[in-house]
Design an enzyme around this catalytic site. Sequence first.
Site, PDB file in Angstrom:
ATOM      1  N   HIS A  20       0.858  -1.188   0.000  1.00 39.45           N
ATOM      2  CA  HIS A  20       0.000   0.000   0.000  1.00 39.45           C
ATOM      3  C   HIS A  20       0.890   1.233   0.000  1.00 39.45           C
ATOM      4  CE1 HIS A  20       0.854   0.519   4.261  1.00 39.45           C
ATOM      5  NE2 HIS A  20       0.449  -0.714   4.495  1.00 39.45           N
ATOM      6  N   HIS A  23       4.075   1.510   2.123  1.00 40.02           N
ATOM      7  CA  HIS A  23       5.283   0.823   1.649  1.00 40.02           C
ATOM      8  C   HIS A  23       5.920   1.599   0.503  1.00 40.02           C
ATOM      9  CE1 HIS A  23       2.674  -2.714   2.980  1.00 40.02           C
ATOM     10  NE2 HIS A  23       3.606  -2.580   3.903  1.00 40.02           N
ATOM     11  N   CYS A 128       4.894 -11.599  20.077  1.00 40.26           N
ATOM     12  CA  CYS A 128       3.953 -11.185  19.030  1.00 40.26           C
ATOM     13  C   CYS A 128       4.466 -11.712  17.701  1.00 40.26           C
ATOM     14  CB  CYS A 128       3.816  -9.659  18.966  1.00 40.26           C
ATOM     15  SG  CYS A 128       2.824  -9.166  17.529  1.00 40.26           S
ATOM     16  N   CYS A 131       4.987  -8.741  15.139  1.00 42.28           N
ATOM     17  CA  CYS A 131       6.218  -7.951  15.301  1.00 42.28           C
ATOM     18  C   CYS A 131       7.426  -8.864  15.243  1.00 42.28           C
ATOM     19  CB  CYS A 131       6.272  -7.265  16.654  1.00 42.28           C
ATOM     20  SG  CYS A 131       4.975  -6.120  16.978  1.00 42.28           S
ATOM     21  N   CYS A 146      -0.650  -7.256  21.968  1.00 41.88           N
ATOM     22  CA  CYS A 146       0.445  -6.479  21.398  1.00 41.88           C
ATOM     23  C   CYS A 146      -0.016  -5.023  21.305  1.00 41.88           C
ATOM     24  CB  CYS A 146       0.799  -6.996  20.019  1.00 41.88           C
ATOM     25  SG  CYS A 146       1.897  -5.879  19.147  1.00 41.88           S
ATOM     26  N   HIS A 149      -0.245  -4.200  17.451  1.00 42.28           N
ATOM     27  CA  HIS A 149      -1.222  -4.900  16.607  1.00 42.28           C
ATOM     28  C   HIS A 149      -2.561  -5.152  17.298  1.00 42.28           C
ATOM     29  CE1 HIS A 149       2.609  -5.788  14.579  1.00 42.28           C
ATOM     30  NE2 HIS A 149       1.866  -5.624  13.514  1.00 42.28           N
ATOM     31  N   LYS A 297      -2.204   5.565  11.757  1.00 42.34           N
ATOM     32  CA  LYS A 297      -1.271   4.995  10.789  1.00 42.34           C
ATOM     33  C   LYS A 297      -2.044   4.172   9.762  1.00 42.34           C
ATOM     34  CE  LYS A 297       2.267   1.507  10.350  1.00 42.34           C
ATOM     35  NZ  LYS A 297       3.010   0.422  10.942  1.00 42.34           N
ATOM     36  N   LYS A 300      -2.406  -2.366   7.045  1.00 41.83           N
ATOM     37  CA  LYS A 300      -3.215  -3.548   6.864  1.00 41.83           C
ATOM     38  C   LYS A 300      -4.076  -3.810   8.099  1.00 41.83           C
ATOM     39  CE  LYS A 300      -1.352  -7.823   6.818  1.00 41.83           C
ATOM     40  NZ  LYS A 300      -2.011  -9.052   7.160  1.00 41.83           N
TER      41      LYS A 300
END
Length: 663
Positions: A20, A23, A128, A131, A146, A149, A297, A300
């Site tokens: 996305h 990246h 996690c 991570c 986490c 996440h 942020k 995904k």
Amino acid sequence: MREKTFYVTTPIYYANARPHIGHAYSTIVADVLTRFHRQRGVDSFFLTGTDEHGVNIERAAEARGVEIRALVDEVVGQFKGAFDKLEVSYDRWIRTTDPQHEAAVQKLWRMLQERGFIYKGNYEGWFCGYCNEFKDVELKDTHPQCPIHERPLDRVSEESYFFKLSEFEKPLLEHYEKHPKFVQPDVRRNEVVSFVAGGLKDLSVSRVSVKWGIPVPGDPSHTIYVWMDALSNYITALGWGTEEHKDFDRYWPALHLVGKDILRFHAVYWPAFLMAAGVELPRQVYAHGMLLRGGQKMGKSLGNAIQLEVLHKHFTPDMIRYFLLREVVFGQDGEVTYEALIDRVNSDLADGLGNLASRTLTMIRNYCEGRAPLASVDDAVVRNGINEAKTRFDEEFSALNFSRALEAAWGGLARVDKFITDNQPWKLAKDPSARSRLEGVLATAFEGLRHLVLLVAPVIPDSARGVWAQMGLPGDPVQINPNSVAWGGPVEVAKIEQISPAFPKLDKGRIMDEINNEAPQSTPSAQSEAVVAPQAGQPKPAEQTGASVQAEPNVITIDDFVKVELRAATVLEAERVPKADKLLRLIVDLGEGKPRQILAGIAQHYAPEEVVGRKIIVVANLAPRKLRGLESNGMLLAASIGEDGRPVLATFMEEVPNGARLK
Ligand code: MSP
């Protein structure tokens, strides 16, 4: 002494999901920087690639029911395709599954072990899988999540090899002290320094529970910690650890561009590994901010990322590249919206550079038979303005202040624009005695434009080439060093023939309508099974409220609304429903004491493990219904977006207890 070279890296991207814009961001920046240095004659190397090992890749393949290799190959293809479309031209794409990389990582391991920095021990902690690291959590927390996440952590207790990170506390602090620009920007440097000064514990660097990775040399029941494997890519890609290491000798040390979320790995662990191995440290680690949407942020996990497919439909790669560099201050977080992108394109590219090019070239075609005149006239204001812009551009660019560099270039552009407006060539053209002045004015404007196009070529290469060709100039602006081009130097120019606007003005209203309409209205056929309220047997709004509803078809009363019981819930478990490729079976906690089962038609877009632990919104008072023989007791809420009606789960930005009612 070694010749001056430039080596830039991006993080290597997890090969478990489509790319996305987040990246694309560091990759575009790395591309622009490489082009900038290359244009100035610096021997440069740009590395990017994919991180293909570890438990999160294993899980993603499992969730999709495909072989791991097939998954990573597919995702690598998607990343390469996306970057190609953005005019990104890297020198090497590293994959951590490359055999040469794997062998070099094992070599690094052996070196660390031989030098006494690796020992065997036992590790127990909360891990996690996303991570790929153990998390420090409060002991009283029995089901920790986490913090990044927001997914449950796994309790992992296993035999592990450890790296003596604690021995590097002092050497690292000394390095930060001696090289104040090693970690940038300063705010990040300070964070890193205080993290290290707070004390470093030895780092667990192997896993017995993870199979998809590089085996520990001499003890293949252990897999090398995925971050040690991934970080090494920056040297293995240049042939470090192999016979063919001339690229390493030529280009190392690197400038590492990384997101601030992965700074610690790059600014603490990685230099410690390198120190332990006796390898020179990177030149700099620069942490950029996050691209945000709605203050959060993009990514995904939240499903809120701007999709590259949508961008490409409405904007050229140069528009996207320019916008990201100009609008987002490098090093800081930046909100990204389609509206801001359209505004930037219209003001800076269409009305700015595009307009300067088309007005200058049109006048040369109309008044000078298409041949740019060479003799400029009393042009000190423009010449100085452009030279100033060039100097500032280079200074800011070298300091990675892209936004300010572009601001400087546009400052030069404004001088040329003003010069044209002040001199009114359209009036001079009507007066035969002003012929030489007219030519001088147009020559000056042309010369200003020539320098500006060279300056912005690393950022918008395609458009720079287009304008350059329309100007009738020889060569490729991407390869011409702006600093080797003197003002008013002799230029060969071909006749100006075709003039087409470099940046057509974007119709904001139309584009926004199109983007908004790309998320189709909820129609039963467009929606997936359980995201939709049951149709059959359910009363229609008018029937529910009797004759009282005389309003327009899509309008309901508050009485209608309060009948819908919307409640916050947490997904406790999720699994695919056999032979139903759209359905996930979820067990959710609605704060009722007993969890409920809900079937949701989201399986093509969410893997089960992606939803476990997530806060969702549930229609709690929907009549139960059976799907594939399983009872569904409620419906979860999701937005339906894009052409395929992709569901994006609704959630909360703040902590909300299960069962809380939405009204
Ligand atoms: N595989 C690791 C990196 C290993 S490097 C030796 C990884 N991969 S990632 O795919 O999750 O993230 C790669 C990069 O993308 C990170 O630098 C991350 O900060 C960046 N971004 C992901 N989402 C982003 C935004 N919304 N905004 C800006 N960058 C973001 O971490």
